[in-house]
Design an enzyme around this catalytic site. Structure first.
Site, PDB file in Angstrom:
ATOM      1  CD  GLU A  44      -3.154  -0.899   2.426  1.00 26.20           C
ATOM      2  OE1 GLU A  44      -3.105   0.648   2.918  1.00 26.20           O
ATOM      3  OE2 GLU A  44      -3.608  -2.286   2.109  1.00 26.20           O
ATOM      4  CD  GLU A  82      -9.980  -0.836  -0.680  1.00 22.09           C
ATOM      5  OE1 GLU A  82      -8.612  -0.967  -1.465  1.00 22.09           O
ATOM      6  OE2 GLU A  82     -10.681  -0.464  -0.804  1.00 22.09           O
TER       7      GLU A  82
HETATM    8  O1  KIV Z   1      -6.482  -6.900   1.142  1.00 19.16           O
HETATM    9  C1  KIV Z   1      -7.627  -6.150   0.886  1.00 19.16           C
HETATM   10  O2  KIV Z   1      -8.261  -7.326  -0.282  1.00 19.16           O
HETATM   11  C2  KIV Z   1      -6.952  -6.043  -0.602  1.00 19.16           C
HETATM   12  C3  KIV Z   1      -8.327  -5.789  -1.748  1.00 19.16           C
HETATM   13  C4  KIV Z   1      -8.924  -4.669  -0.980  1.00 19.16           C
HETATM   14  C5  KIV Z   1      -7.755  -5.039  -2.831  1.00 19.16           C
HETATM   15  O3  KIV Z   1      -6.459  -4.970  -0.541  1.00 19.16           O
END
Ligand code: KIV
Length: 247
Positions: free
Chosen positions: A112, A174
């Protein structure tokens, strides 16, 4: 098994990339049978598997166990493991943790935000990386859509361009306006995988528990439901209970 090159070709040829989260062998087996292009062992495992409020509570150990289980269930699928909160903030530790995921069966790791040095260090080790921009659940103060203001949209767009220079395997976008998802997808070479980023991204990802409706809660606004496992499961347990009681 598909590879990073295949995902870039799919983008070039306008073929959408399907991605779903899975966390165990049984559902990974189902997703592989359905020929889903990428399986994501998301840190949403913290929420949907462990019942935690936030994704930040999950450990590397737990994520490795889930990754290993998914690999056993779907040995021929392209598997991505989510780097848990804090596991990628420092390059040396990030590389060690990414290697642990590869040993557990992952083909790529997802990160992220833009911890640039960690991203570069992992890529230099020859490990595929998936970026993740827009709403970042590990650090978000709330779960509202991001990129609505011109300034915020521009910041996310610039981050996508920086990430694109590293040639990641793909970038998750997202919960942002459709127009921003489209703009980014058209401007960069990397394949984009949307979740609440409109229909113009190069692929889509959904959390398995939303896709199959495995819980009684309200779905996020962008989630789409393709079955009702909650209802089917509760009914099956009720039928079982009646059957036991009758005997
Ligand atoms: O952890 C997860 O499920 C994600 C998705 C929402 C893309 O990062």
């Amino acid at each position: 098994m598909l590879s990073k090159e295949d995902f870039y070709s799919m983008k070039k040829n306008g073929k959408a990339i399907s991605v779903v989260t899975v966390y165990d062998a049984a559902f990974a087996r189902m997703a592989e049978a359905a020929k889903i292009d990428m399986l994501l062992v998301g840190d949403t495992a913290a929420n949907v598997m462990l019942g935690m409020d936030r994704t930040t509570g999950i450990s590397m150990e737990a994520m490795c166990i889930f990754t290993n289980a998914v690999k056993r269930g779907a040995p021929n699928s392209y598997i991505i493991s989510d780097m848990p909160f804090g596991s990628d903030s420092e390059p040396k530790a990030a590389v060690q943790n990414a290697k642990r995921f590869v040993e557990a069966g992952a083909n790529a790791v997802k990160i992220e935000g833009l911890p640039l040095e960690s991203l570069k260090a992992i890529i230099e080790e020859g490990i595929d990386v998936i970026g993740h921009l827009g709403l970042l659940p590990q650090t978000a103060k709330n779960f509202k859509q991001v990129g609505k203001s011109e300034e915020e949209a521009e910041k996310i767009f610039e981050q996508a361009k920086i990430l694109d220079t590293l040639q990641p395997c793909s970038i998750v976008l997202e919960h942002m306006p459709d127009a921003l998802g489209k703009k980014i997808s058209q401007a960069i070479n990397s394949p984009t995988i949307g979740i609440g980023a409109g229909k113009q991204t190069d692929g889509q990802v959904l959390v398995m528990h939303d896709l199959l409706k495995m819980h009684p809660y309200k779905l996020p606004p962008f989630a789409k439901c393709f079955a009702n496992f909650w209802e089917a499961g509760v009914n099956a347990f009720c039928d079982y209970k009646s059957w036991v009681n009758e005997k």
